[in-house]
Design an enzyme around this catalytic site. Structure first.
Site, short mmCIF file in Angstrom:
data_model
loop_
_atom_site.label_atom_id
_atom_site.label_comp_id
_atom_site.label_asym_id
_atom_site.label_seq_id
_atom_site.Cartn_x
_atom_site.Cartn_y
_atom_site.Cartn_z
N ARG A 43 0.82 -1.22 0.00
CA ARG A 43 0.00 0.00 0.00
C ARG A 43 0.85 1.26 0.00
O ARG A 43 0.40 2.32 -0.45
CB ARG A 43 -0.94 0.01 1.21
CG ARG A 43 -2.20 -0.76 1.01
CD ARG A 43 -3.16 -0.08 0.03
NE ARG A 43 -3.95 0.97 0.68
CZ ARG A 43 -3.93 2.24 0.38
NH1 ARG A 43 -3.14 2.67 -0.58
NH2 ARG A 43 -4.69 3.12 1.01
N ASP A 81 -13.09 -5.05 -3.61
CA ASP A 81 -13.90 -4.22 -2.72
C ASP A 81 -15.34 -4.24 -3.21
O ASP A 81 -15.58 -4.34 -4.41
CB ASP A 81 -13.37 -2.78 -2.71
CG ASP A 81 -13.95 -1.99 -1.55
OD1 ASP A 81 -15.00 -1.34 -1.75
OD2 ASP A 81 -13.38 -2.03 -0.46
#
Length: 365
Positions: A43, A81
């Site tokens: 990330r 997601d």
């Protein structure tokens, strides 16, 4: 048909189908992601949705917990997601650090359905990166465990699309339900149609089991749940399964997770899902009595228990396994997603205890 490596561990699929198992299988909601240091390292280099949209990165992240907890997890779940569906519908969704999802231009009035949304979504064009990630990951798993796909349920996605992110009281989304009920149903149906196509595509791409997340189900009253959630999640199960039956194929197991909707357990057990995932507020005996053995149950340890220390984790897992059973119609999981600050070694204790206690209980039964 895509050729995949033979499956070496089908425990979770057998449990979902209601077959007897030598122990209860286990996986963790959000097991791939935020609590793992190896994920946080990625990330630092990539935006959240860049990872979702890059099959090679999504595969890498999906495999991280499988590799870290080698032999302890009985399923992988694709890194993605639930908000990719609103993106496919034409809304911009950003993942803001320390805040979560943010919609810069949410739906404000029913007129926005026609001005802001793409109502003719080609999921293979808009969400093909998820299908590519599933196929790539399924190959990379080499049959170690089954691969799960997932979507957000229509009411949950509608709430995000109107609120513009998370909410404490969902006043904007609920205003739509009460002030514009027919327009709300129209929006829910638009989302449902995309969700069905998206799940069918996920299964064709390699998902061996799928879960529908009605994360905000508990924000609705029982009456409103029956009006604005149940018909649409019912449609999803029915239409996805019938698509594969019509093609002469056996449908993959499907799980429904309606957080906070304890009052809907009986209804949920009758709408075509194989598994119902439970949050931590539902007593196992109550869930078993209401569902009457029609479905496999999944869950339901409080995610915060992973902060309680090794002995508390072991004790809670033992109590949970004794209550649900270990050899039939049960899949171990948390009652919601694993939290970002959980120590990965606490997760290891949880998983190891599920294995050891589950095998011991089965020997003694």
């Amino acid at each position: 048909m895509i050729e995949f490596p033979p499956l070496k561990n089908d425990l979770i699929l057998r449990a979902a189908r209601g077959e007897k198992t030598e122990r209860a299988p286990v996986w963790i909601m959000r097991q791939a992601g935020r609590y793992l240091p190896e994920f946080r390292k990625e990330r630092e280099k990539h935006d959240f949705f860049t990872i979702c949209r890059t099959p090679k990165l999504a595969t890498l992240i999906t495999l991280q917990p499988i590799n870290r907890y080698d032999g302890l997890l009985d399923a992988a779940i694709i890194f993605s997601d639930i908000l990719v569906i609103p993106q496919a519908l034409g809304l911009i969704v950003e993942m803001v650090p320390n805040k979560g999802p943010h919609f810069p231009s949410p739906l404000e009035t029913p007129a926005d359905i026609d001005t802001k949304l793409n109502k003719n979504v080609d999921v293979y064009k808009e969400l093909g990166y998820v299908f590519d990630a599933l196929t790539m990951t399924r190959q990379a798993l080499e049959g170690r465990v089954p691969l799960l796909g997932f979507i957000g349920a229509p009411w949950t996605l509608m709430a995000y699309m109107i609120e513009g992110g998370g909410s404490n009281n969902f006043s904007k989304a609920k205003t739509w339900l009460f002030k514009y009920p027919e327009e709300s149903k129209r929006l829910l149906q638009i989302i449902t149609d995309v969700a069905v196509d998206f799940l069918i595509g996920q299964i064709k791409a390699g998902a061996q089991m799928v879960q529908v997340f009605e994360s905000w189900g508990g924000e609705l009253s029982p009456h409103d749940f029956k009006t604005f959630s149940l018909p649409y999640i019912s449609q999803i199960a029915d239409r996805v399964k019938n698509k594969f039956k019509d093609d002469g194929l056996i449908p993959v197991p499907m799980t429904i997770f309606c957080k906070g909707s304890w009052y809907a357990l009986e209804s949920l057990s009758d709408i075509g899902y194989d598994t119902i995932s439970l949050d931590w507020t539902i007593d196992p005996a109550y869930a078993k009595s209401v569902t009457k053995g029609k479905v496999t149950l999944q869950g339901n340890m409080d995610p915060c228990m992973l902060y309680g220390g090794d002995e508390a984790i072991r004790s809670t897992v033992k109590t949970m396994l004794e209550a649900f059973g270990t050899h039939e119609k049960y899949i171990v999981n948390l009652g919601h997603g694993i939290l970002p600050t959980v120590d990965p070694e606490a997760t290891r204790v949880f998983l190891e205890t599920v294995h050891s206690v589950g095998l011991d209980l089965n020997k003694n039964r």
